[in-house]
Design a protein around this motif. Structure first.
Motif, mmCIF file in Angstrom:
data_model
loop_
_atom_site.group_PDB
_atom_site.id
_atom_site.type_symbol
_atom_site.label_atom_id
_atom_site.label_comp_id
_atom_site.label_asym_id
_atom_site.label_seq_id
_atom_site.Cartn_x
_atom_site.Cartn_y
_atom_site.Cartn_z
ATOM 1 N N LEU A 20 -15.516 -4.065 3.343
ATOM 2 C CA LEU A 20 -14.626 -4.692 4.318
ATOM 3 C C LEU A 20 -14.028 -5.970 3.730
ATOM 4 O O LEU A 20 -12.837 -6.247 3.902
ATOM 5 N N GLU A 21 -14.837 -6.735 3.009
ATOM 6 C CA GLU A 21 -14.331 -7.943 2.356
ATOM 7 C C GLU A 21 -13.283 -7.589 1.304
ATOM 8 O O GLU A 21 -12.248 -8.257 1.200
ATOM 9 N N MET A 22 -13.535 -6.536 0.523
ATOM 10 C CA MET A 22 -12.562 -6.107 -0.495
ATOM 11 C C MET A 22 -11.275 -5.628 0.164
ATOM 12 O O MET A 22 -10.167 -5.939 -0.292
ATOM 13 N N LEU A 27 -5.491 -6.382 1.253
ATOM 14 C CA LEU A 27 -4.388 -6.486 2.206
ATOM 15 C C LEU A 27 -3.813 -7.898 2.294
ATOM 16 O O LEU A 27 -2.657 -8.077 2.668
ATOM 17 N N ASP A 28 -4.628 -8.893 1.937
ATOM 18 C CA ASP A 28 -4.141 -10.277 1.923
ATOM 19 C C ASP A 28 -3.503 -10.641 0.588
ATOM 20 O O ASP A 28 -3.027 -11.758 0.405
ATOM 21 N N GLY A 29 -3.511 -9.694 -0.372
ATOM 22 C CA GLY A 29 -2.911 -9.936 -1.669
ATOM 23 C C GLY A 29 -3.765 -10.803 -2.582
ATOM 24 O O GLY A 29 -3.263 -11.394 -3.535
ATOM 25 N N GLU A 30 -5.060 -10.888 -2.307
ATOM 26 C CA GLU A 30 -5.952 -11.743 -3.084
ATOM 27 C C GLU A 30 -6.766 -10.978 -4.122
ATOM 28 O O GLU A 30 -7.421 -11.592 -4.958
ATOM 29 N N ALA A 31 -6.754 -9.657 -4.092
ATOM 30 C CA ALA A 31 -7.533 -8.847 -5.041
ATOM 31 C C ALA A 31 -6.771 -8.714 -6.356
ATOM 32 O O ALA A 31 -5.540 -8.727 -6.379
ATOM 33 N N THR A 32 -7.534 -8.569 -7.428
ATOM 34 C CA THR A 32 -6.897 -8.325 -8.725
ATOM 35 C C THR A 32 -6.353 -6.896 -8.742
ATOM 36 O O THR A 32 -6.745 -6.063 -7.910
ATOM 37 N N THR A 33 -5.495 -6.616 -9.687
ATOM 38 C CA THR A 33 -4.948 -5.270 -9.826
ATOM 39 C C THR A 33 -6.067 -4.259 -10.051
ATOM 40 O O THR A 33 -6.053 -3.175 -9.467
ATOM 41 N N GLN A 34 -7.042 -4.632 -10.879
ATOM 42 C CA GLN A 34 -8.162 -3.726 -11.159
ATOM 43 C C GLN A 34 -8.989 -3.469 -9.904
ATOM 44 O O GLN A 34 -9.382 -2.327 -9.645
ATOM 45 N N GLN A 35 -9.271 -4.511 -9.130
ATOM 46 C CA GLN A 35 -10.038 -4.335 -7.894
ATOM 47 C C GLN A 35 -9.293 -3.410 -6.932
ATOM 48 O O GLN A 35 -9.875 -2.507 -6.334
ATOM 49 N N LYS A 36 -8.015 -3.658 -6.798
ATOM 50 C CA LYS A 36 -7.193 -2.863 -5.889
ATOM 51 C C LYS A 36 -7.146 -1.402 -6.319
ATOM 52 O O LYS A 36 -7.358 -0.497 -5.508
ATOM 53 N N LEU A 44 -11.873 4.808 -1.811
ATOM 54 C CA LEU A 44 -11.323 5.363 -0.560
ATOM 55 C C LEU A 44 -11.260 6.877 -0.573
ATOM 56 O O LEU A 44 -11.315 7.512 0.477
ATOM 57 N N GLU A 45 -11.145 7.453 -1.741
ATOM 58 C CA GLU A 45 -11.071 8.910 -1.833
ATOM 59 C C GLU A 45 -12.435 9.568 -1.658
ATOM 60 O O GLU A 45 -12.521 10.772 -1.512
#
Length: 90
Positions: A20-22, A27-36, A44-45
């Motif tokens: 949930l934190e991730m 969604l807030d644009g704070e994750a790195t590209t790798q995390q996302k 999610l899959e």
């Protein structure tokens, strides 16, 4: 994000708080590209609760964008998020 095979997804998430934190970071644009990429393309899959949470959170944010002429107050967003989380946990 591809459409996952819902019948093969796990029904419980052993890391729901961290996920949930991730999700919020993404969604807030704070994750790195790798995390996302990892979360959206891999986790999610495989995880039904996180898949549902992601789509619910996106829908809530889109609804708030269309219904609010300015940014929704953070207190309102937090209250809605808390209520959704409580409903999902029950």
């Amino acid at each position: 994000m591809n459409s996952p095979d819902l019948s093969k997804m796990k029904q419980d998430c052993s890391n729901s708080k961290e996920c949930l934190e991730m999700l919020q970071m993404i969604l807030d644009g704070e994750a790195t590209t790798q995390q996302k990429e990892h979360f959206l393309k891999e986790h999610l899959e495989q995880c039904m609760p996180c898949y549902k949470n992601y789509h619910l959170e996106v829908a809530i944010r889109e609804l708030l964008k269309t219904k609010c002429t300015s940014h929704a107050p953070q207190e309102l967003v937090d209250n809605i998020r808390k209520q959704v989380s409580q409903k999902l946990a029950s």
